[in-house]
Design a protein around this motif. Structure first.
Motif, mmCIF file in Angstrom:
data_model
loop_
_atom_site.group_PDB
_atom_site.id
_atom_site.type_symbol
_atom_site.label_atom_id
_atom_site.label_comp_id
_atom_site.label_asym_id
_atom_site.label_seq_id
_atom_site.Cartn_x
_atom_site.Cartn_y
_atom_site.Cartn_z
ATOM 1 N N MET A 25 0.834 -1.198 0.000
ATOM 2 C CA MET A 25 0.000 0.000 0.000
ATOM 3 C C MET A 25 0.875 1.258 0.000
ATOM 4 S SD MET A 25 -3.292 -0.796 0.086
ATOM 5 C CE MET A 25 -3.404 -2.402 -0.706
ATOM 6 N N ASN A 26 2.169 1.092 -0.304
ATOM 7 C CA ASN A 26 3.074 2.238 -0.312
ATOM 8 C C ASN A 26 2.553 3.352 -1.212
ATOM 9 O OD1 ASN A 26 4.923 1.148 1.412
ATOM 10 N ND2 ASN A 26 6.287 0.380 -0.164
ATOM 11 N N ILE A 54 -2.231 9.518 -1.274
ATOM 12 C CA ILE A 54 -3.094 9.687 -2.446
ATOM 13 C C ILE A 54 -4.562 9.693 -2.031
ATOM 14 C CG2 ILE A 54 -3.901 8.531 -4.556
ATOM 15 C CD1 ILE A 54 -1.038 7.602 -5.001
ATOM 16 N N ILE A 55 -4.930 8.725 -1.193
ATOM 17 C CA ILE A 55 -6.325 8.627 -0.738
ATOM 18 C C ILE A 55 -6.719 9.891 0.023
ATOM 19 C CG2 ILE A 55 -7.895 7.373 0.781
ATOM 20 C CD1 ILE A 55 -7.252 5.864 -1.777
ATOM 21 N N ASN A 56 -5.859 10.356 0.908
ATOM 22 C CA ASN A 56 -6.147 11.588 1.656
ATOM 23 C C ASN A 56 -6.370 12.774 0.732
ATOM 24 O OD1 ASN A 56 -6.212 10.793 4.359
ATOM 25 N ND2 ASN A 56 -3.990 10.820 4.527
ATOM 26 N N LEU A 89 -9.042 7.470 -9.396
ATOM 27 C CA LEU A 89 -8.119 6.749 -8.524
ATOM 28 C C LEU A 89 -7.006 6.088 -9.336
ATOM 29 C CD1 LEU A 89 -7.191 5.751 -5.816
ATOM 30 C CD2 LEU A 89 -8.932 3.949 -5.905
ATOM 31 N N LEU A 90 -7.339 5.468 -10.462
ATOM 32 C CA LEU A 90 -6.316 4.847 -11.302
ATOM 33 C C LEU A 90 -5.302 5.886 -11.784
ATOM 34 C CD1 LEU A 90 -8.394 2.350 -13.477
ATOM 35 C CD2 LEU A 90 -6.636 1.764 -11.809
ATOM 36 N N GLY A 91 -5.799 7.039 -12.188
ATOM 37 C CA GLY A 91 -4.899 8.093 -12.648
ATOM 38 C C GLY A 91 -3.943 8.534 -11.564
ATOM 39 N N ALA A 92 -4.464 8.657 -10.341
ATOM 40 C CA ALA A 92 -3.620 9.061 -9.219
ATOM 41 C C ALA A 92 -2.570 7.989 -8.915
ATOM 42 C CB ALA A 92 -4.481 9.322 -7.988
ATOM 43 N N ILE A 93 -2.970 6.731 -8.965
ATOM 44 C CA ILE A 93 -2.034 5.643 -8.698
ATOM 45 C C ILE A 93 -0.903 5.638 -9.724
ATOM 46 C CG2 ILE A 93 -1.769 3.126 -8.772
ATOM 47 C CD1 ILE A 93 -4.554 2.950 -7.455
ATOM 48 N N TYR A 94 -1.233 5.740 -10.982
ATOM 49 C CA TYR A 94 -0.216 5.627 -12.029
ATOM 50 C C TYR A 94 0.691 6.847 -12.113
ATOM 51 C CZ TYR A 94 -1.428 1.117 -13.769
ATOM 52 O OH TYR A 94 -1.585 -0.248 -13.853
ATOM 53 N N HIS A 95 0.179 8.002 -11.763
ATOM 54 C CA HIS A 95 1.001 9.193 -11.886
ATOM 55 C C HIS A 95 1.683 9.599 -10.587
ATOM 56 C CE1 HIS A 95 -1.699 9.742 -15.478
ATOM 57 N NE2 HIS A 95 -0.503 9.834 -15.998
ATOM 58 N N GLN A 96 1.286 8.973 -9.456
ATOM 59 C CA GLN A 96 1.874 9.370 -8.177
ATOM 60 C C GLN A 96 2.466 8.211 -7.392
ATOM 61 O OE1 GLN A 96 -0.710 12.066 -5.865
ATOM 62 N NE2 GLN A 96 -1.966 12.255 -7.682
ATOM 63 N N GLU A 97 1.803 7.047 -7.395
ATOM 64 C CA GLU A 97 2.233 5.982 -6.512
ATOM 65 C C GLU A 97 3.402 5.181 -7.063
ATOM 66 O OE1 GLU A 97 -0.204 2.585 -6.102
ATOM 67 O OE2 GLU A 97 0.730 1.945 -4.262
ATOM 68 N N LEU A 98 3.478 4.994 -8.363
ATOM 69 C CA LEU A 98 4.490 4.117 -8.927
ATOM 70 C C LEU A 98 5.919 4.449 -8.522
ATOM 71 C CD1 LEU A 98 3.120 3.385 -12.501
ATOM 72 C CD2 LEU A 98 3.722 1.710 -10.775
ATOM 73 N N PRO A 99 6.323 5.724 -8.535
ATOM 74 C CA PRO A 99 7.694 6.018 -8.101
ATOM 75 C C PRO A 99 7.982 5.539 -6.684
ATOM 76 C CG PRO A 99 6.772 7.886 -9.276
ATOM 77 C CD PRO A 99 5.649 6.915 -9.054
ATOM 78 N N THR A 100 7.027 5.670 -5.796
ATOM 79 C CA THR A 100 7.211 5.222 -4.414
ATOM 80 C C THR A 100 7.396 3.720 -4.354
ATOM 81 O OG1 THR A 100 5.815 7.026 -3.642
ATOM 82 C CG2 THR A 100 6.197 5.216 -2.108
ATOM 83 N N ILE A 101 6.587 2.992 -5.092
ATOM 84 C CA ILE A 101 6.701 1.534 -5.105
ATOM 85 C C ILE A 101 8.076 1.112 -5.589
ATOM 86 C CG2 ILE A 101 5.901 -0.553 -6.289
ATOM 87 C CD1 ILE A 101 3.111 0.494 -6.151
ATOM 88 N N GLY A 102 8.525 1.721 -6.687
ATOM 89 C CA GLY A 102 9.804 1.329 -7.251
ATOM 90 C C GLY A 102 10.964 1.590 -6.321
ATOM 91 N N VAL A 103 11.012 2.771 -5.734
ATOM 92 C CA VAL A 103 12.124 3.124 -4.861
ATOM 93 C C VAL A 103 12.130 2.259 -3.610
ATOM 94 C CG1 VAL A 103 13.061 4.933 -3.383
ATOM 95 C CG2 VAL A 103 12.326 5.496 -5.694
#
Length: 445
Positions: A63-64, A69-71, A346-360
């Motif tokens: 859930m990184n 994003i949800i907030n 929500l999908l747009g937010a995940i793909y444009h914001q969350e992915l870098p966090t997951i990778g790092v």
């Protein structure tokens, strides 16, 4: 060789490809609802629901990045939408998801590995993903080609979109390379060179130039990689028939056996996890394992760790990739225009914001090119990215990882231990796998 316990790094993307879609339900719909309510607030960090269309995300992966994003989304769309994210424990996520579906309350978006999505799609429980991606502004041309192609369609339609992935790596000990007179910055790129390097280490007195796990924990990444390299495939989605007993499959297993019995650079019969465990202790020259183990190995080996793509043993430069996909269930929310719009947000937010966090954080590579630049600081980024770009996923057969878990890898293990011939082991595995696939949706002759 001594027995050790398995500790495989699976944080982030699911390293196991199994989903027991046919499991009996172990939790009631009421329990699932309570679980959603309790975990969603914790995962999202938001206040309790106070109005708006509910948009739910669930999965057994990391859930990184999601709480922030949800907030943000809940502040921005207060009163119009209410977003939540629920972490399913991997040990019982299949039961929780099955119960949610039976109770008519599945999450709108679910995240897991690729072939479980095929199971639910063939059951008619999911929606085509393209309309949601278009609405979210996600350019599918920017997705990794090995993760988004005709091979990841069900009857010509995409129902799931890749989020991130990790390949099958060659990990090597730089100190042992130096001891053997090899260049520690020049790992083998071919099967022939890997054997030569292993023989050099053996000559230098290194007890274990290679340890190669023969059980499913190693082979469900290594064996498909080699099958693909030799020009084969694991199965066909049209009939769900297993195809790993082909000439390519036999060559893959035979090359593995040669490391043990022909060149004598790998011990016979290592225990489960011994490749990962002993390499992490600095006792082994080379291992071939899921690349997501990089984080734990960096901690244990530090500057001694070398990471490279899997050597090209066959004719193709390919490897199997572990991955996380997202899909949208048919729900009372997803089938309405306003609900579908919320899911796209929500999908747009995940793909444009969350992915870098997951990778790092987790050592995996985003499947979406615009997010890749944000993880270039990760160790061995170039190697990790190459594995994903040249990677392939399992065939679009429901729950392929679960289906092959016992018949293929038990018989392959016997073949690698010389308990039966490669041809006999793969033939038995094909017969047993095909018996299982015929029980899955869309697979019966």
């Amino acid at each position: 060789m001594r027995r050790t316990g398995r500790v495989l790094a699976t944080t982030g993307v699911a390293a196991s490809l199994a989903l027991a879609g046919g499991l009996q339900v172990q939790a009631s719909a009421a329990q699932v609802s309570a679980h959603h309510e309790a975990v969603a607030h914790k995962a999202s960090g938001t206040a309790p629901y106070k109005g708006g269309i509910k948009i739910s995300y669930a999965g057994f992966s990391s859930m990184n990045g999601l709480p922030a994003i949800i907030n943000n989304l809940n502040r921005k769309y207060a009163g119009k939408y209410y977003f939540s994210a629920t972490a399913y424990p991997y040990a019982n996520y299949a039961a929780l998801l099955s119960s949610a579906i039976s109770g008519g309350n599945p999450p709108d978006i679910f995240g897991a590995s690729w072939t479980p999505s095929v199971y639910y799609t063939r059951e008619g429980l999911t929606l085509p993903i393209m309309p949601f991606l278009k609405s979210a502004g996600i350019n599918t041309a920017a997705l990794s080609p090995g993760l988004w192609s005709s091979l990841t369609e069900v009857k010509g339609v995409h129902y799931a979109v890749p989020l991130d992935a990790f390949g099958t790596a060659l990990f090597y000990n730089k100190a042992f390379f130096k001891k053997a007179g090899l260049n520690p910055n020049d790992p083998p790129t071919t099967g022939k060179q890997m054997v030569a390097d292993a023989l050099a280490m053996k000559k230098a007195g290194i007890k274990y130039p290679v340890i190669m796990g023969v059980d499913k924990t190693t082979q469900d990444f290594l064996y498909p990689s080699l099958v693909y390299q030799f020009g084969g495939t694991m199965g066909t989605p049209t009939s769900c028939a297993a195809l790993f007993d082909s000439a390519a499959g036999a060559k893959a297993a035979s090359w593995e056996k040669s490391l043990i019995y022909t060149y004598h650079v790998a011990p016979a019969g290592p225990s489960v996890s011994e490749d990962l465990d002993e390499f992490g202790k600095g006792a082994v020259g080379m291992v071939m394992l899921p690349a997501i183990n990089q984080g734990s190995l960096l901690k244990s080996l530090g500057a001694k760790l070398g990471v490279a793509p899997l050597p090209k043993v066959g004719v193709n430069d390919e490897d199997f990739v572990g991955q996380q996909y997202l899909w949208v269930f048919k729900t009372t929310t997803s089938t309405t225009p306003a609900g579908a719009k919320g899911i796209s947000i929500l999908l747009g937010a995940i793909y444009h914001q969350e992915l870098p966090t997951i990778g790092v954080d987790n050592g995996s590579i985003p499947a979406y090119a615009p997010a890749v630049s944000a993880v270039k600081s990760m160790a061995f980024f170039k190697q990790q990215d190459y594995m994903v770009q040249t990677g392939r996923v399992n065939p679009a057969i429901p729950n392929w990882g679960t289906v092959t878990g016992v018949p293929l890898y038990n018989n392959l293990e016997n073949a690698l231990l010389n308990k039966e011939s490669v041809a006999s082991g793969l033939a038995q595995a094909r017969t047993q796998t095909n018996q299982l696939t015929q029980t899955l949706p869309g697979c019966k002759d």
